[in-house]
Design a protein around this motif. Structure first.
Motif, PDB file in Angstrom:
ATOM      1  N   THR A  84      25.210 -86.378  27.550  1.00 45.37           N
ATOM      2  CA  THR A  84      25.466 -84.979  27.898  1.00 45.37           C
ATOM      3  C   THR A  84      26.229 -84.192  26.827  1.00 45.37           C
ATOM      4  O   THR A  84      26.683 -83.093  27.083  1.00 45.37           O
ATOM      5  N   TRP A  85      26.407 -84.765  25.658  1.00 43.88           N
ATOM      6  CA  TRP A  85      27.106 -84.019  24.597  1.00 43.88           C
ATOM      7  C   TRP A  85      26.205 -82.923  24.021  1.00 43.88           C
ATOM      8  O   TRP A  85      24.965 -83.034  24.058  1.00 43.88           O
ATOM      9  N   CYS A  86      26.812 -81.926  23.409  1.00 46.56           N
ATOM     10  CA  CYS A  86      26.048 -80.845  22.780  1.00 46.56           C
ATOM     11  C   CYS A  86      25.336 -81.396  21.542  1.00 46.56           C
ATOM     12  O   CYS A  86      25.870 -82.272  20.863  1.00 46.56           O
ATOM     13  N   PRO A  87      24.178 -80.848  21.246  1.00 47.10           N
ATOM     14  CA  PRO A  87      23.520 -81.266  20.009  1.00 47.10           C
ATOM     15  C   PRO A  87      24.454 -80.975  18.827  1.00 47.10           C
ATOM     16  O   PRO A  87      25.073 -79.915  18.792  1.00 47.10           O
ATOM     17  N   GLY A  88      24.571 -81.921  17.920  1.00 48.50           N
ATOM     18  CA  GLY A  88      25.421 -81.705  16.739  1.00 48.50           C
ATOM     19  C   GLY A  88      26.852 -82.176  16.929  1.00 48.50           C
ATOM     20  O   GLY A  88      27.657 -82.183  15.986  1.00 48.50           O
ATOM     21  N   CYS A  89      27.228 -82.572  18.134  1.00 50.65           N
ATOM     22  CA  CYS A  89      28.599 -83.014  18.417  1.00 50.65           C
ATOM     23  C   CYS A  89      28.924 -84.268  17.599  1.00 50.65           C
ATOM     24  O   CYS A  89      28.102 -85.176  17.479  1.00 50.65           O
ATOM     25  N   GLY A  90      30.158 -84.314  17.077  1.00 48.42           N
ATOM     26  CA  GLY A  90      30.596 -85.458  16.291  1.00 48.42           C
ATOM     27  C   GLY A  90      30.577 -86.772  17.060  1.00 48.42           C
ATOM     28  O   GLY A  90      30.519 -87.858  16.465  1.00 48.42           O
ATOM     29  N   ASN A  91      30.603 -86.704  18.373  1.00 46.10           N
ATOM     30  CA  ASN A  91      30.631 -87.926  19.171  1.00 46.10           C
ATOM     31  C   ASN A  91      29.363 -88.776  19.014  1.00 46.10           C
ATOM     32  O   ASN A  91      29.420 -89.995  19.161  1.00 46.10           O
ATOM     33  N   TYR A  92      28.230 -88.115  18.700  1.00 42.90           N
ATOM     34  CA  TYR A  92      26.997 -88.890  18.513  1.00 42.90           C
ATOM     35  C   TYR A  92      27.154 -89.886  17.363  1.00 42.90           C
ATOM     36  O   TYR A  92      26.773 -91.054  17.478  1.00 42.90           O
ATOM     37  N   GLY A 118      36.915 -86.247  29.990  1.00 44.88           N
ATOM     38  CA  GLY A 118      36.697 -85.314  28.891  1.00 44.88           C
ATOM     39  C   GLY A 118      35.345 -85.673  28.296  1.00 44.88           C
ATOM     40  O   GLY A 118      34.699 -86.625  28.747  1.00 44.88           O
ATOM     41  N   GLN A 119      34.938 -84.925  27.289  1.00 45.51           N
ATOM     42  CA  GLN A 119      33.655 -85.237  26.657  1.00 45.51           C
ATOM     43  C   GLN A 119      33.720 -86.606  25.976  1.00 45.51           C
ATOM     44  O   GLN A 119      32.835 -87.438  26.119  1.00 45.51           O
ATOM     45  N   ALA A 120      34.801 -86.819  25.218  1.00 46.59           N
ATOM     46  CA  ALA A 120      34.951 -88.079  24.503  1.00 46.59           C
ATOM     47  C   ALA A 120      35.013 -89.252  25.478  1.00 46.59           C
ATOM     48  O   ALA A 120      34.476 -90.331  25.213  1.00 46.59           O
ATOM     49  N   ASP A 133      39.216 -87.036  18.207  1.00 45.47           N
ATOM     50  CA  ASP A 133      40.166 -85.930  18.091  1.00 45.47           C
ATOM     51  C   ASP A 133      39.444 -84.688  17.570  1.00 45.47           C
ATOM     52  O   ASP A 133      39.233 -84.543  16.374  1.00 45.47           O
ATOM     53  N   ASN A 134      39.055 -83.819  18.513  1.00 42.82           N
ATOM     54  CA  ASN A 134      38.358 -82.596  18.100  1.00 42.82           C
ATOM     55  C   ASN A 134      39.303 -81.397  18.073  1.00 42.82           C
ATOM     56  O   ASN A 134      38.873 -80.256  17.968  1.00 42.82           O
ATOM     57  N   GLN A 135      40.588 -81.676  18.218  1.00 43.69           N
ATOM     58  CA  GLN A 135      41.632 -80.648  18.168  1.00 43.69           C
ATOM     59  C   GLN A 135      41.398 -79.513  19.162  1.00 43.69           C
ATOM     60  O   GLN A 135      41.806 -78.372  18.923  1.00 43.69           O
ATOM     61  N   TYR A 170      40.246 -78.781  23.702  1.00 41.08           N
ATOM     62  CA  TYR A 170      39.746 -79.295  24.975  1.00 41.08           C
ATOM     63  C   TYR A 170      38.271 -78.919  25.058  1.00 41.08           C
ATOM     64  O   TYR A 170      37.936 -77.738  25.171  1.00 41.08           O
ATOM     65  N   GLY A 171      37.404 -79.909  24.961  1.00 45.01           N
ATOM     66  CA  GLY A 171      35.975 -79.641  24.974  1.00 45.01           C
ATOM     67  C   GLY A 171      35.439 -79.402  26.372  1.00 45.01           C
ATOM     68  O   GLY A 171      34.914 -78.326  26.681  1.00 45.01           O
ATOM     69  N   LEU A 172      35.636 -80.384  27.237  1.00 48.25           N
ATOM     70  CA  LEU A 172      35.004 -80.330  28.558  1.00 48.25           C
ATOM     71  C   LEU A 172      35.394 -79.089  29.358  1.00 48.25           C
ATOM     72  O   LEU A 172      34.597 -78.531  30.089  1.00 48.25           O
ATOM     73  N   LEU A 214      38.650 -87.892  13.434  1.00 53.12           N
ATOM     74  CA  LEU A 214      38.388 -86.463  13.298  1.00 53.12           C
ATOM     75  C   LEU A 214      36.957 -86.234  13.766  1.00 53.12           C
ATOM     76  O   LEU A 214      36.008 -86.781  13.205  1.00 53.12           O
ATOM     77  N   GLN A 215      36.818 -85.446  14.824  1.00 53.90           N
ATOM     78  CA  GLN A 215      35.506 -85.299  15.453  1.00 53.90           C
ATOM     79  C   GLN A 215      35.165 -83.823  15.599  1.00 53.90           C
ATOM     80  O   GLN A 215      35.703 -83.137  16.462  1.00 53.90           O
ATOM     81  N   PRO A 216      34.299 -83.303  14.770  1.00 56.20           N
ATOM     82  CA  PRO A 216      33.952 -81.893  14.898  1.00 56.20           C
ATOM     83  C   PRO A 216      33.339 -81.586  16.266  1.00 56.20           C
ATOM     84  O   PRO A 216      32.486 -82.319  16.753  1.00 56.20           O
ATOM     85  N   CYS A 217      33.841 -80.517  16.880  1.00 52.31           N
ATOM     86  CA  CYS A 217      33.282 -80.016  18.139  1.00 52.31           C
ATOM     87  C   CYS A 217      32.543 -78.741  17.771  1.00 52.31           C
ATOM     88  O   CYS A 217      33.163 -77.738  17.425  1.00 52.31           O
ATOM     89  N   VAL A 218      31.226 -78.802  17.847  1.00 52.30           N
ATOM     90  CA  VAL A 218      30.443 -77.662  17.347  1.00 52.30           C
ATOM     91  C   VAL A 218      30.430 -76.492  18.326  1.00 52.30           C
ATOM     92  O   VAL A 218      30.075 -75.376  17.965  1.00 52.30           O
ATOM     93  N   SER A 219      30.827 -76.746  19.550  1.00 52.65           N
ATOM     94  CA  SER A 219      30.763 -75.660  20.535  1.00 52.65           C
ATOM     95  C   SER A 219      32.048 -74.852  20.653  1.00 52.65           C
ATOM     96  O   SER A 219      32.003 -73.658  20.897  1.00 52.65           O
ATOM     97  N   PHE A 220      33.208 -75.517  20.516  1.00 51.66           N
ATOM     98  CA  PHE A 220      34.456 -74.801  20.786  1.00 51.66           C
ATOM     99  C   PHE A 220      35.456 -74.784  19.645  1.00 51.66           C
ATOM    100  O   PHE A 220      36.507 -74.168  19.761  1.00 51.66           O
ATOM    101  N   ASN A 221      35.165 -75.519  18.600  1.00 52.41           N
ATOM    102  CA  ASN A 221      36.115 -75.487  17.493  1.00 52.41           C
ATOM    103  C   ASN A 221      35.375 -75.036  16.241  1.00 52.41           C
ATOM    104  O   ASN A 221      34.720 -75.824  15.572  1.00 52.41           O
TER     105      ASN A 221
END
Ligand SMILES: Cc1ncc(C[n+]2csc(CCOP(=O)(O)OP(=O)(O)O)c2C)c(N)n1
Ligand code: SF4
Lengths: 274, 546
Positions: free
Chosen positions: A8-16, A43-45, A113-115, A117-119, A190-197
């Motif tokens: 369920t992560w956004c496309p491009g999310c660092g978690n992939y 949370g997303q992570a 750590d996407n610095q 709150y994603g979810l 360090l995990q880029p969050c493409v939707s909120f950061n």
């Protein structure tokens, strides 16, 4: 098997990328999957364990570490990994982060750590940089960010590292070492969050990260390295103390209480036998 | 034949150690006794008092009324309690005790032995045989006790209240020890906790026991951590518990809900003390029934026990672990400061067998939340076989993976709540006491059981018709539990140590039963027999109408 489409992560999310790395590392580790237990918060992570072939206890927001501590104390034979986001681990569960390290258990603590709150869609987390604006901080974050690495070193963690989702090979090496390390290993990724950061992006990190080639053996040197942030951000194993000793744990699961135990206990203890 | 003594003084003067010394010797001499304490939340100073009732028959409550003897270690005790001394009662004044201390310093070069000397005085008053005493006490203590006998002779107190020792072979327990031992008997091997009165001594006992048993105690950084640790340990395969007071339990609530959602077995002991907030930290109350009944968000099944005797505390705690496992739910043992701190004799045998934990062997097809005919999914633990054990705090599918499939949600809710039917079938019935024809029935729960039963005896002795019904399991309740007692046709008096009549409200909600009267107490102290007796008498007297 977990299908990528169920994730369920956004496309491009660092978690992939982190998930790919984890699957690869777990695959290569000399530990049977059945002996690996992940805990996570919310949370997303924290969804990470759901997307891996492992045992897991996906608990409450902030509480992944107490679960991990409980599992390890009950079952030292299991390889226990706590996985969560920065909000979950350093915010809601900050107290547990401090104290779990003090317990000197063989645990691995990994954070995406996407610095942010994603979810919950983009509020400041404990690691959000000073002055960053978002929905709940419209005038800019007034708080000084928490540094998970120096905090971990300060609390006595014998293995402290920072990985970067944009460098899979390097991250894989760190996670592998962390899991194999005998003692509490803290890995902040360090995990880029493409939707909120839109500040701490892949480009932003790419420009700043540099690999630590020589892990300082001295705790105070390591502390200095851990404190570096801004234009140059160290990634790699920031501190490692192979001499640190883990706590000895009693075997409990394999030795259930028996009638003989109780008889002996009653004969010798607080309860007065007459 | 009975003898009641109050020993009072500020914290640190030795009233507590006198209680311990006295009750230890009484137990060795096979005396029936009951001891409880009333203390302040401070380590030094203030005013504490210890109450010991010695009898030639089994006793499990404070009688109330006047004292046969008061040992006043300070002026405060004199001021507060002397008015409650029986007119022929014995009084040891602070001045007299000062004398004893002075002489102890001269004679034995140690003032601290004066408390042992005073214990000797008490033993002489109840006419303990010195030879028997010598046979059961350590020789180094004996000379101080003998000195006490000498004082008693000098003061013409020896043998004034002769009590024969009639107890058989027994154990002595306070409520918390009973619960801690019950947990071991239930096969509990893991406890995590954060100190809080009145639950702390359960942790002390467990931690000490764990030194020589395959068990582990972990002091957590807070109660939230404690319960999550216990859930982790339970998930990993070990029977686990936590113990705390209302305030600490309030912090645990989210995780109670987690246990409900993840169907992770856990036993939670809640020792009540007066709230709200910090309240009266060292006093007693039954004010947290509602908290425990409704703790945790969302809907999930639970069991709540509230034992009223030492034997019952051991039994229900032991059983809690079995039920938590069988139904994969949180099970509560609700107790209070009064029960926790009261020392009682138990003559029955202890169950010593420990039931082995059962779990299945599964392959990779294992699903933690498989929907079964029985309504209970198979439980197993990680790392034993090929099965992967996946548990999730989100709504999940049978495999334990997050789901937002709303039809599945319905089936999962039905599965969790469906256990309620099973729990009701397994419910422990209440304990009836007295004559089933009596028109008045006193209903109680938890620690009040034996106080109420003695009050019933006292009423019946005066030909006042009364009986008692005690609920050792307060939730879930089922009609079968009360069916034999024709409660609709009786005068129901609900006795509770709280201000809100919480159990009476539950009876109304569950059975539509209306308590005719409530006897409530919420000053932080326990009931006495006298109190319940006289309040019932007043309620039943024709002049009183409600
Ligand atoms: C007790 C509680 N408070 C708040 C939430 C809502 N909540 C869920 S995830 C989250 C923060 C997520 O941030 P982070 O832990 O950094 O993970 P990310 O989603 O960024 O990976 C919050 C506040 C919750 N689930 N439980
Ligand atoms: S919100 Fe951010 S962290 Fe969460 S899945 Fe999307 S990109 Fe990843």
């Amino acid at each position: 098997m977990i299908k990528k489409t169920d994730i369920t992560w956004c496309p491009g999310c660092g978690n992939y990328a982190i998930r790919d790395v984890l699957e690869k590392v777990l695959h290569e580790l000399p530990i049977p999957r059945k002996d690996i237990a992940f805990t996570s918060g919310i949370g997303q992570a924290a969804k990470m364990p759901q997307y891996l072939e492992v045992n897991y206890f996906n608990g409450l927001h902030g509480r992944s570490l107490p679960l991990a501590v409980g599992i390890k104390l009950a079952r030292p034979d299991l390889t226990v990994v706590s996985y969560s986001g920065d909000g979950c681990l350093y915010g809601e569960g900050g107290n547990h982060f401090i104290h779990a390290i003090r317990r000197r258990l063989d645990l691995t603590i990994i954070t995406s750590d996407n610095q942010i709150y994603g979810l919950t869609k983009g509020q400041s987390s404990p690691t959000t940089d000073f002055g960053v604006k978002n929905a709940l901080d419209p005038r800019g974050n007034e708080n000084i960010p928490l540094n998970p690495l120096s905090l971990a070193i300060n609390m006595g963690a014998p293995f402290v590292a920072r990985g970067y989702a944009g460098d899979k090979d390097h991250l894989g090496g760190i996670i592998r070492e962390a899991i194999l390390f005998k003692g509490t290993a803290v890995v902040d990724i360090l995990q880029p969050c493409v939707s909120f950061n839109n500040i701490n992006t892949y480009q932003w990190y790419h420009k700043r990260v540099f690999k630590v080639d020589n892990t300082p053996a001295d705790r105070y040197e390591a502390m200095k390295l851990a404190e570096q942030w801004g234009d140059k951000i160290p990634i790699g194993i920031i501190y490692r103390d192979d001499k640190a000793e883990c706590r000895e744990l009693a075997k409990i699961f394999r030795e259930p209480l028996t009638e003989a135990d109780i008889r002996e206990h009653l004969a010798m203890k607080c309860v007065m036998m007459r | 034949m009975e003898f009641s003594v109050l020993i009072g003084g500020e914290a640190g003067l030795g009233a507590f150690s006198m209680e311990l010394e006295l009750t230890d010797i009484l137990s060795r001499l096979n005396y029936y006794f009951f001891a409880t304490k009333n203390y302040m939340s401070r380590v030094r100073g203030g005013h504490n008092f210890h109450m010991i009732r010695i009898a030639d028959h089994s006793v499990h409550a404070l009688t109330g009324g006047s004292w046969d003897m008061i040992v006043a270690l300070d002026e405060e005790t004199e001021i507060r309690h002397r008015v409650h001394l029986y007119d022929k009662g014995l009084y040891l004044s602070p001045t007299l005790i000062g004398e004893v201390a002075r002489e102890a310093r001269e004679e034995f070069h140690d003032v601290t032995v004066s408390n042992t000397i005073l214990v000797g005085v008490i033993l002489a008053i109840i006419d303990v045989d010195t030879e028997r005493l010598a046979a059961v006490t350590e020789s180094n203590k004996l000379k101080y006790l003998r000195r006490g006998f000498k004082y008693a002779g000098q003061w013409e107190m020896a043998g004034i209240f002769p009590i024969p020792s009639k107890a058989g072979c027994h154990y002595i327990f306070d409520g918390n020890k009973a619960i801690a031992l019950g947990s071991l008997l239930g096969g509990c091997q893991f406890m995590a906790g954060y100190p809080m009165t009145p639950a702390t001594s359960i942790m002390h006992y467990f931690a000490t026991a764990a030194m020589s048993l395959p068990a582990h105690f972990e002091q957590a950084e807070d109660e939230i951590s404690a319960i999550n640790m216990a859930l982790g340990a339970s998930y990993a395969g070990v029977r686990s518990m936590v113990a705390t007071a209302g305030g600490g339990f309030a912090l645990m609530q989210e995780a109670v809900s987690l246990a409900g959602m993840t169907e992770t077995p856990i036993v939670i002991v809640v020792g009540q003390r007066p709230g709200p907030a910090t309240g009266l930290p060292t006093r007693t109350e039954q004010g947290d029934l509602n908290l425990v009944l409704y703790a945790g968000h969302g809907e999930f099944p639970r069991i709540v026990f509230a034992p009223g005797t030492i034997g019952e505390a051991i039994d229900v705690t032991r059983k809690s672990f079995e039920l938590a496992d069988r139904y994969q739910i949180p099970v509560f043992v609700l107790t209070d400061q009064y029960f926790a701190d009261s020392v009682q004799l138990m003559e029955e045998d202890l169950p010593v067998s420990v039931p082995a934990r059962e779990y299945g062997i599964f392959d990779r097809a294992y699903q933690r939340y498989a929907l079964m005919e029985t309504g209970i999914s198979p439980l197993t633990f990680p790392g034993l076989f090929d099965a992967m054990v996946r548990v999730d705090s989100d709504e999940h599918d049978e495999s334990g993976t997050i789901t937002e499939d709303l039809d599945l949600r319905i089936r999962m809710v039905d599965k969790r709540l469906g256990k309620m039917t099973l729990l009701k079938k397994d419910a422990i019935p209440p304990t009836f006491y007295g004559d089933s024809e009596a028109g008045t029935i006193l209903i109680s729960w938890g620690s009040n059981r034996l106080i109420v039963e003695e009050a019933v005896d006292k009423l019946v002795a005066e030909r006042i018709e009364a009986s008692a019904l005690h609920f050792g399991q307060v939730y879930p309740l089922s009609n079968d539990m009360i069916a034999p007692y024709q409660l609709e046709s009786k005068t129901i008096i609900c006795v509770e140590n709280n201000g809100g009549a919480q159990f009476a409200c539950l009876l109304k909600k569950e059975f539509g039963l209306h308590a005719t009267h409530n006897i409530l107490k919420y000053n932080g102290e326990c009931f006495t027999v006298e109190e319940i007796y006289s309040r019932v008498k007043l309620l039943l007297s024709p002049e009183v109408e409600e």
